[in-house]
Design an enzyme around this catalytic site. Sequence first.
Site, short mmCIF file in Angstrom:
data_model
loop_
_atom_site.label_atom_id
_atom_site.label_comp_id
_atom_site.label_asym_id
_atom_site.label_seq_id
_atom_site.Cartn_x
_atom_site.Cartn_y
_atom_site.Cartn_z
N GLU A 29 0.83 -1.20 0.00
CA GLU A 29 0.00 0.00 0.00
C GLU A 29 0.87 1.25 0.00
OE1 GLU A 29 -3.70 -2.04 2.41
OE2 GLU A 29 -2.47 -0.60 3.49
N CYS A 67 3.62 8.73 0.32
CA CYS A 67 4.21 7.87 1.34
C CYS A 67 4.34 6.47 0.73
CB CYS A 67 3.28 7.87 2.56
SG CYS A 67 3.81 6.75 3.86
N CYS A 92 7.16 -6.29 7.53
CA CYS A 92 8.37 -5.78 8.17
C CYS A 92 8.80 -6.77 9.23
CB CYS A 92 8.12 -4.41 8.81
SG CYS A 92 9.60 -3.71 9.57
N HIS A 113 10.86 7.19 19.53
CA HIS A 113 9.71 6.71 20.31
C HIS A 113 9.96 6.49 21.80
CE1 HIS A 113 8.18 6.44 16.35
NE2 HIS A 113 8.63 5.24 16.07
N CYS A 140 -0.39 6.56 9.73
CA CYS A 140 0.88 5.93 10.12
C CYS A 140 0.64 4.63 10.87
CB CYS A 140 1.65 6.83 11.07
SG CYS A 140 2.19 8.33 10.33
N CYS A 150 2.97 -1.05 15.89
CA CYS A 150 2.84 -0.89 14.44
C CYS A 150 2.13 -2.10 13.84
CB CYS A 150 4.22 -0.72 13.82
SG CYS A 150 4.20 -0.70 12.02
N CYS A 205 7.91 -3.78 15.77
CA CYS A 205 7.62 -2.76 16.77
C CYS A 205 6.19 -2.99 17.28
CB CYS A 205 7.75 -1.36 16.18
SG CYS A 205 9.37 -1.04 15.48
N1 SAH Z 1 10.20 1.31 9.28
C1 SAH Z 1 10.40 2.71 9.20
C2 SAH Z 1 9.46 3.40 8.25
C3 SAH Z 1 8.02 2.96 8.22
S1 SAH Z 1 7.04 3.27 9.68
C4 SAH Z 1 10.29 3.33 10.58
O1 SAH Z 1 9.82 2.67 11.49
O2 SAH Z 1 10.72 4.46 10.71
C5 SAH Z 1 6.59 4.97 9.48
C6 SAH Z 1 6.22 5.69 10.78
O3 SAH Z 1 4.93 5.31 11.27
C7 SAH Z 1 7.23 5.43 11.90
O4 SAH Z 1 7.63 6.62 12.53
C8 SAH Z 1 6.40 4.57 12.80
O5 SAH Z 1 6.93 4.58 14.04
C9 SAH Z 1 5.01 5.17 12.66
N2 SAH Z 1 3.93 4.33 13.22
C10 SAH Z 1 3.88 3.00 13.23
N3 SAH Z 1 2.75 2.57 13.88
C11 SAH Z 1 2.10 3.69 14.28
C12 SAH Z 1 0.85 3.91 14.98
N4 SAH Z 1 0.08 2.90 15.36
N5 SAH Z 1 0.49 5.17 15.22
C13 SAH Z 1 1.26 6.21 14.80
N6 SAH Z 1 2.40 6.06 14.14
C14 SAH Z 1 2.83 4.82 13.87
FE1 SF4 Z 2 8.75 -1.98 10.83
FE2 SF4 Z 2 6.57 -0.74 11.71
FE3 SF4 Z 2 8.76 -0.84 13.23
FE4 SF4 Z 2 8.74 0.71 11.01
S1 SF4 Z 2 7.47 0.98 12.84
S2 SF4 Z 2 10.37 -0.71 11.69
S3 SF4 Z 2 7.44 -0.54 9.68
S4 SF4 Z 2 7.53 -2.60 12.60
#
Ligand code: SAH
Ligand code: SF4
Length: 344
Positions: A92, A105, A112, A217, A334, A119, A116
């Site tokens: 996506e 974006c 991934c 974070h 995000c 996410c 995290c």
């Molecule tokens: N893997 C890379 C890029 C993709 S994630 C990274 O983690 O930086 C893009 C952004 O979305 C990151 O800053 C991530 O922390 C944020 N993100 C992920 N899950 C989220 C959520 N549930 N609410 C808000 N931001 C989130």
């Molecule tokens: Fe992967 Fe999501 Fe963590 Fe970014 S925030 S590194 S996409 S698990």
Amino acid sequence: MERIFIKDFPLDALEAWVQSIGERPFRARQIFRHLYNRLIRSWEECSDLSKAFRTQLEYGTHLHAVDPVGTEDAADGTRKFVFRLHDGKHIESVLIPDPPRLTACVSSQVGCALGCRFCLTGTMGWTRNLRTAEIVDQLVHMQQAAGSDRRITNIVFMGMGEPLANEEALLRALRILMDPIGLGFSHRRITVSTVGLVPQMARLGRESPVNLAVSLHAADDDTRNRLMPINRKYPLAALMEACRAYPMPSRKRITFEYILLKDVNDRPEDARRLVKLLSHVRAKVNLIPFNPHPDLPFERPPDERILAFQEILQEAHLTATIRQSRGADIRAACGQLAARMVSS
Ligand code: SAH
Ligand code: SF4
């Protein structure tokens, strides 16, 4: 002969390829303009190439690496694109209008591996890396969909996946995106977001001038370990060292992304710790109120908490913006990109 993906090639590699099939090198520039300036949908459109060469391109290459199979529009104008890849997997991408900007974006992986906890992409696991053509083609298709009078102005690698875990394909894609006869984006308008893969950050810094965003974070190792398993491999001391060493022209700063999670990392003492952590880095902070989801065990802090956190940073002269959540009603915000993976 196996077909090549034509959008895998930066200009020099394309020149080598056209020569390898007996064409003159300047043909590569012509093809590049067709692909990224005229955004052609078929080789038929290239009337300045001989019929024989067009046939060779038709049967020897994949012109498209991603196939748009659906879009969803949010009330705020954000549009989510679902793309099918050649192996049937889905990714996506999101187009976010924020006049005068139009931000794309893009995804770098199917899923991934970094897991995290906050996410949604992370909860689905990793399937594979995207190839260069699949990264570049997300932009080509979104620009086609936006129309010639609405140019994409900014690109952020903040979709599905960790771009620096797919660094080879990423670097090649960046060269195509920044080539003046490719998509022609300035490095100032491209941001790569990373969870903090320390060795890969050093390489990106050496090889590409794009903006860097680091997903921080948490400002202490205990909290960050709990939220982001990668912190056990590259703890904050190593990450901050890599940030300090990151080569940046004097005007640039690293953006630190900080998702605010209620009662986890949103207290005044967390903000003060963040100020201290960033005191020796050229930094700005992007606060991201958590986008909740039933499968994720966190909550969004109340607005007062978010504003109080921002105020502590600002009082310490740290630039701190609050990211407005866009496209949440279509799960394009995000961390919400994962929906279609279930079916792929
Ligand atoms: N893997 C890379 C890029 C993709 S994630 C990274 O983690 O930086 C893009 C952004 O979305 C990151 O800053 C991530 O922390 C944020 N993100 C992920 N899950 C989220 C959520 N549930 N609410 C808000 N931001 C989130
Ligand atoms: Fe992967 Fe999501 Fe963590 Fe970014 S925030 S590194 S996409 S698990």
